[in-house]
Design a protein around this motif. Sequence first.
Motif, PDB file in Angstrom:
ATOM      1  N   THR A 113       3.442  -2.793 -14.633  1.00  0.00           N
ATOM      2  CA  THR A 113       2.510  -2.117 -15.531  1.00  0.00           C
ATOM      3  C   THR A 113       1.747  -1.053 -14.757  1.00  0.00           C
ATOM      4  OG1 THR A 113       0.796  -2.484 -17.213  1.00  0.00           O
ATOM      5  CG2 THR A 113       0.566  -3.695 -15.138  1.00  0.00           C
ATOM      6  N   SER A 114       0.994  -0.252 -15.479  1.00  0.00           N
ATOM      7  CA  SER A 114       0.153   0.767 -14.853  1.00  0.00           C
ATOM      8  C   SER A 114      -1.296   0.317 -14.881  1.00  0.00           C
ATOM      9  CB  SER A 114       0.288   2.106 -15.594  1.00  0.00           C
ATOM     10  OG  SER A 114      -0.210   1.992 -16.919  1.00  0.00           O
ATOM     11  N   VAL A 115      -2.127   0.952 -14.073  1.00  0.00           N
ATOM     12  CA  VAL A 115      -3.521   0.543 -13.994  1.00  0.00           C
ATOM     13  C   VAL A 115      -4.251   0.840 -15.299  1.00  0.00           C
ATOM     14  CG1 VAL A 115      -4.346   2.722 -12.975  1.00  0.00           C
ATOM     15  CG2 VAL A 115      -5.568   0.591 -12.512  1.00  0.00           C
ATOM     16  N   GLU A 116      -3.880   1.926 -15.989  1.00  0.00           N
ATOM     17  CA  GLU A 116      -4.571   2.226 -17.250  1.00  0.00           C
ATOM     18  C   GLU A 116      -4.188   1.260 -18.361  1.00  0.00           C
ATOM     19  OE1 GLU A 116      -1.394   5.614 -17.104  1.00  0.00           O
ATOM     20  OE2 GLU A 116      -2.592   4.450 -15.696  1.00  0.00           O
ATOM     21  N   GLN A 117      -3.024   0.630 -18.248  1.00  0.00           N
ATOM     22  CA  GLN A 117      -2.668  -0.418 -19.205  1.00  0.00           C
ATOM     23  C   GLN A 117      -3.386  -1.719 -18.876  1.00  0.00           C
ATOM     24  OE1 GLN A 117      -0.815  -0.273 -22.053  1.00  0.00           O
ATOM     25  NE2 GLN A 117      -0.846   1.945 -21.681  1.00  0.00           N
ATOM     26  N   LEU A 118      -3.489  -2.030 -17.593  1.00  0.00           N
ATOM     27  CA  LEU A 118      -4.129  -3.282 -17.191  1.00  0.00           C
ATOM     28  C   LEU A 118      -5.612  -3.292 -17.544  1.00  0.00           C
ATOM     29  CD1 LEU A 118      -3.566  -5.987 -15.719  1.00  0.00           C
ATOM     30  CD2 LEU A 118      -4.416  -4.887 -13.633  1.00  0.00           C
ATOM     31  N   VAL A 119      -6.260  -2.152 -17.507  1.00  0.00           N
ATOM     32  CA  VAL A 119      -7.698  -2.089 -17.764  1.00  0.00           C
ATOM     33  C   VAL A 119      -8.038  -2.495 -19.198  1.00  0.00           C
ATOM     34  CG1 VAL A 119      -8.014   0.283 -18.588  1.00  0.00           C
ATOM     35  CG2 VAL A 119      -9.711  -0.727 -17.068  1.00  0.00           C
ATOM     36  N   LYS A 120      -7.049  -2.492 -20.076  1.00  0.00           N
ATOM     37  CA  LYS A 120      -7.263  -2.925 -21.455  1.00  0.00           C
ATOM     38  C   LYS A 120      -7.406  -4.437 -21.556  1.00  0.00           C
ATOM     39  CE  LYS A 120      -4.646   1.032 -23.229  1.00  0.00           C
ATOM     40  NZ  LYS A 120      -3.452   1.469 -23.983  1.00  0.00           N
ATOM     41  N   ASP A 121      -6.920  -5.167 -20.539  1.00  0.00           N
ATOM     42  CA  ASP A 121      -7.093  -6.622 -20.512  1.00  0.00           C
ATOM     43  C   ASP A 121      -8.521  -6.966 -20.105  1.00  0.00           C
ATOM     44  OD1 ASP A 121      -4.453  -6.763 -21.138  1.00  0.00           O
ATOM     45  OD2 ASP A 121      -3.771  -7.379 -19.135  1.00  0.00           O
ATOM     46  N   PRO A 122      -9.032  -8.123 -20.507  1.00  0.00           N
ATOM     47  CA  PRO A 122     -10.422  -8.465 -20.185  1.00  0.00           C
ATOM     48  C   PRO A 122     -10.659  -8.883 -18.735  1.00  0.00           C
ATOM     49  CG  PRO A 122      -9.393 -10.237 -21.427  1.00  0.00           C
ATOM     50  CD  PRO A 122      -8.413  -9.103 -21.425  1.00  0.00           C
TER      51      PRO A 122
END
Length: 330
Positions: free
Chosen positions: A156-165
Motif C-alpha cells: 500500500t501507499s502512505v496516503e492510503q494507510l493514513v485513512k486507517d485509524p
Amino acid sequence: MLTAAVRPTTRLLRFRQNVRYFQSAATTSSTVNAAEIAHFSRLSSLWWDEQGEFSMLHRMNPVRVSYIREKLLEATYEDQGEDARRELESKCAVLSGMDVLDVGCGGGLLSESLTRLGARTLGIDASKSNIGIASTHASGDPQLSSSGNPLEYRHTSVEQLVKDPKRFDIVCSMEVIEHVDNPMAFLSACAQLVKPGGHLFLSTIARTPLSYVLTILAAEYVLRKVATGTHTYSKFINPSELISFFQTYRPSPSSSGNATDSSHIGSDASPRPWITRTYAHGLPTRSEAEVRGIVYIPWNGEWKLMPRSSTPWGAVECNYLFWVRRPLDS
C-alpha cells in the motif's frame, strides 16, 4: 566509462537549473511515482544480496538502527529521567511494546532490524514485488514468522494507510522521500501517522553539488555502485526544507483521512507546530528535531554517523538523518 562520466559532468554544470522539486511538486495529488516503483520492482530480487545493488544500504542499516535507538534513549531521559533511560538502555528489546511503521520498506532491511528490537512492525511499500521479497525473507526466520508475528508487510501507499485509524509510536522512511512525487504531501501523510509524543525518522540526500558528484556522477556512472537512473538530483531535499516544513506544519483534525490536503499547513488548527524555534545555523532544538550527517568511509566500507557539532560545518551536504518529534498537544 569515460564517455559515461562526461555526460553527467555536463549535467553537473547545469545543476542550478534543476527545479526545486520539494516546492514545485505540491500540486501533485499522489505521492507514488510509477517510474520509480517500476525501477525498484525490477531490482527487488536483489534486496538481500549484501554485495549487490543494495550493498550500500546493508552497510548503512546498522547506523540507522543505532540512531533510532539513541534518540529513543534521549527522549526517555527527557520524559522520565536518568533512571528510566538506564533501565531502557539495559534492555536488548528497546522497542518492546511500540508500534513501528516502516514506509517504503523495500526488501525489509530496516523492518526486520526494528522487529528484533522488540517492535510490532508494519512495513509498507508501493511495490508489490518488494513486499513479496520482504515477506519471503522474513518467513525464513523463526523469530519473525512464529505465531503472533510482530512483523507484517502490506502492499500500500502512505496516503492510503493514513485513512486507517491506527497510529504509530515511530514512523520511519529511509531513502524514500527523494523518490516520491509531492514530497510535501508525503511528509504530511507520514506525520499524520505518528502518535502524539511519537517520533518520525527520515534518511535522505541533500541537494548540493557534492551530493550530485557522489551519489549520481560517482555512484551511478563511474563506480557503478547503483543502477543508472536511481537518483534524480532535482528531487533531493535539503535539511532546511524539512525544518521549514515542520515549523509550519499544523495538522487539522479533520484532515486525518486526506493525506494530500495541505490546506491546513500554517493554520491555527493545532496548538503549535512540531518545530517552534531554531538557533544558530537555522538548526532546531534537540528536544524537537535533529539533523545528523551520515558519511561513507570507503577505506573500511562502513557508514559513520557524524557528531552533532559537525552538522553546521558541511556534514549534511550529502546523506543525512532527520528526526522530529510530534508534540503531545497536537
